[in-house]
Design a protein around this motif. Structure first.
Motif, short mmCIF file in Angstrom:
data_model
loop_
_atom_site.label_atom_id
_atom_site.label_comp_id
_atom_site.label_asym_id
_atom_site.label_seq_id
_atom_site.Cartn_x
_atom_site.Cartn_y
_atom_site.Cartn_z
N ALA A 84 2.66 13.42 -7.40
CA ALA A 84 1.40 14.14 -7.59
C ALA A 84 0.22 13.31 -7.10
O ALA A 84 -0.71 13.83 -6.47
N PHE A 85 0.26 12.00 -7.38
CA PHE A 85 -0.80 11.12 -6.89
C PHE A 85 -0.87 11.14 -5.36
O PHE A 85 -1.94 11.24 -4.76
N VAL A 86 0.30 11.01 -4.72
CA VAL A 86 0.33 10.96 -3.25
C VAL A 86 -0.12 12.29 -2.65
O VAL A 86 -0.84 12.33 -1.66
N ALA A 87 0.32 13.39 -3.26
CA ALA A 87 -0.10 14.71 -2.78
C ALA A 87 -1.62 14.86 -2.87
O ALA A 87 -2.27 15.37 -1.95
N LYS A 88 -2.20 14.41 -3.99
CA LYS A 88 -3.65 14.51 -4.16
C LYS A 88 -4.38 13.64 -3.16
O LYS A 88 -5.40 14.04 -2.57
N ARG A 89 -3.87 12.42 -2.92
CA ARG A 89 -4.48 11.54 -1.94
C ARG A 89 -4.46 12.17 -0.55
O ARG A 89 -5.44 12.08 0.20
N ASN A 90 -3.36 12.80 -0.19
CA ASN A 90 -3.28 13.45 1.11
C ASN A 90 -4.19 14.68 1.19
O ASN A 90 -4.77 14.96 2.23
N GLU A 91 -4.33 15.39 0.08
CA GLU A 91 -5.25 16.53 0.03
C GLU A 91 -6.70 16.06 0.24
O GLU A 91 -7.46 16.67 1.00
N LEU A 92 -7.06 14.97 -0.43
CA LEU A 92 -8.41 14.44 -0.28
C LEU A 92 -8.63 13.90 1.14
O LEU A 92 -9.72 14.06 1.71
N ALA A 93 -7.61 13.27 1.71
CA ALA A 93 -7.72 12.77 3.08
C ALA A 93 -7.94 13.91 4.06
O ALA A 93 -8.70 13.78 5.03
N ALA A 94 -7.28 15.05 3.82
CA ALA A 94 -7.47 16.22 4.69
C ALA A 94 -8.90 16.75 4.58
O ALA A 94 -9.50 17.17 5.58
N HIS A 142 0.81 -1.22 0.00
CA HIS A 142 0.00 0.00 0.00
C HIS A 142 0.85 1.27 0.00
O HIS A 142 0.28 2.36 -0.01
N GLY A 143 2.17 1.15 0.06
CA GLY A 143 2.94 2.27 0.57
C GLY A 143 3.85 3.06 -0.32
O GLY A 143 4.49 4.01 0.15
N ILE A 144 3.99 2.73 -1.63
CA ILE A 144 4.97 3.47 -2.42
C ILE A 144 4.60 4.96 -2.46
O ILE A 144 3.44 5.33 -2.63
N GLY A 145 5.61 5.78 -2.24
CA GLY A 145 5.39 7.23 -2.17
C GLY A 145 5.34 7.76 -0.76
O GLY A 145 5.42 8.97 -0.54
N GLY A 146 5.20 6.85 0.21
CA GLY A 146 5.18 7.25 1.61
C GLY A 146 6.57 7.21 2.22
O GLY A 146 7.54 6.78 1.58
N SER A 147 6.67 7.65 3.45
CA SER A 147 7.97 7.66 4.13
C SER A 147 7.78 7.44 5.62
O SER A 147 6.68 7.63 6.17
N TYR A 148 8.87 7.05 6.26
CA TYR A 148 8.91 6.86 7.71
C TYR A 148 10.14 7.60 8.21
O TYR A 148 11.25 7.37 7.70
N GLN A 149 9.94 8.51 9.17
CA GLN A 149 11.02 9.40 9.60
C GLN A 149 11.55 10.12 8.36
O GLN A 149 10.80 10.75 7.64
N ASP A 150 12.84 10.01 8.07
CA ASP A 150 13.38 10.71 6.91
C ASP A 150 13.67 9.76 5.74
O ASP A 150 14.42 10.11 4.82
#
Length: 382
Positions: free
Chosen positions: A262-272, A160-168
């Motif tokens: 861009a996909f991850v940014a949009k997903r986070n925008e929608l989640a907000a 589920h996680g490509i594009g995400g991060s943990y710590q740095d």
């Protein structure tokens, strides 16, 4: 119908696939290594091995780490069955670690407690597979410390996680693990139609996985018994599989990589937007750890009243809103019950499952869609 997830394909993706179809290489050509290089570079890993599914990646990751009969692999009960099945394919035993009730991810304290008992019994796992549910990272630092203390290896199931991060560190960097696995199924963050990939920083593991995905065959003169044969020659050095990714799939995945952020940014925008609109409802959002950035594959909530879940699910579906539930705990599947698991083995996971609901989330969703989802949900739960 508003689906719970959907691929986002543009003309560049189509052109990339058509270009391969018009080339001399439909498989075993240049697109697969190009895709591997792009994913490894993005994640900050040394190596990436592309395969035809994340299930295949999990299987060869276990084999590369030496999992076999007599070994034990532990994973989360709140996941798709592939996270556990991969160990059974190797002839190993499977066990589960209960989850954190807030995240649904493997609980480090539950893992520590289970490891302490297992050490006393001489039954420590060879490999632990934490699953980054929804694209939210597990507490990998804690799990890594336990790996050092108890001597197991770690495969991150980051399907589920490509594009995400943990710590740095990007998920897939393998900073806290031996191997990380991604999925490129159409509902995931990026897609290759079907496909998966394993990243690692260990050359020996990358070589083993690359050989296992292609029948156990090599053309590396450095390891062949008869290196002086002609270019036609190859050798089988192990029992592998036909898990290769085609160039057609790789071309789509490589094209999608250009829009991953861009996909991850949009997903986070929608989640907000969801977070704001859901604030007054009797439910809790399943949110990532504060030291991580989620790829937001799934928008998961926990209803305060678990008895409402079935009626809410059915009513939302009837109103053309494709909510979902991720996941029925693996240890309660009939096959796993036949292996000796039973209800109440992992009570937190079972309670978590009883009240979760996945709401639609994908880049093509808009604020009007979210308003429709939330307003419908509100009328059902208030």
């Amino acid at each position: 119908m508003i689906p719970y997830g959907r691929q986002d394909i543009d003309q560049a993706d189509i052109d990339a696939v058509v270009s391969v179809l018009q080339s001399n290489w439909l498989t075993q050509g240049p697109a697969v290594p190009a895709f591997e290089k792009a994913v490894a570079g993005y994640c900050g890993a040394e190596f990436a091995v592309a395969v035809n599914s994340a299930t295949s990646a999990l299987h060869i990751a276990c084999l590369a780490l030496g999992v076999g009969p007599g070994d034990s692999v532990w994973t989360s009960p709140v996941t798709f069955v592939a996270s556990a099945n991969c160990a059974l394919y190797c002839g190993a035993q499977v066990d589960f670690v209960d989850v954190d009730p807030a995240t649904g991810n493997m609980c480090p304290q539950a893992l520590a407690d289970k490891l302490a008992v297992a050490r006393q019994q001489g039954r420590l796992p060879k490999v632990v597979i934490p699953v980054h549910l929804c694209g939210h990272s597990c507490d990998m630092q804690s799990i890594s410390r336990l790996a050092e203390e108890f001597g197991f290896q770690v495969i991150e199931d980051a399907s589920h996680g490509i594009g995400g991060s943990y710590q740095d560190h990007k998920l897939g960097s393998c900073y806290y693990s031996d191997i990380t696995v991604f999925s490129f199924h159409p509902v995931k963050v990026i897609t290759s139609a079907e496909g998966g990939m394993a990243t690692t920083n260990t050359p020996e593991l990358a070589e083993k996985m690359a050989m296992l995905r292609s029948h156990g065959i090599t053309k590396d003169a450095a390891v062949m018994l008869r290196p002086d044969e002609g270019d036609w020659y190859y050798e089988q050095h192990g029992l592998g599989f036909n898990y290769r990714m085609t160039d057609i799939h790789a071309a789509l995945g490589l094209s999608q990589m250009s829009r991953l952020d861009a996909f991850v940014a949009k997903r986070n925008e929608l989640a907000a937007d969801y977070r704001l609109k859901l604030a007054s409802l009797p439910l809790k959002l399943v949110e990532p750890l504060s030291n991580s950035f989620s790829a937001r594959h799934l928008m998961m909530v926990r209803l305060d009243d678990s008895h409402q879940r079935r009626s809410v699910f059915d009513a939302m579906r009837a109103r053309q809103i494709q909510v979902h539930v991720h996941y029925f705990p693996v240890h309660l599947q009939p096959y796993y019950l036949s292996l000796g698991f039973k209800a109440d083995d992992f009570p937190v996971a079972e309670e978590f499952y009883s009240c979760i609901l996945t709401l639609p989330l994908y880049p093509g969703l808009n604020t009007g869609d979210i308003h429709r989802v939330v307003s419908t949900l509100s009328r059902l739960v208030m």
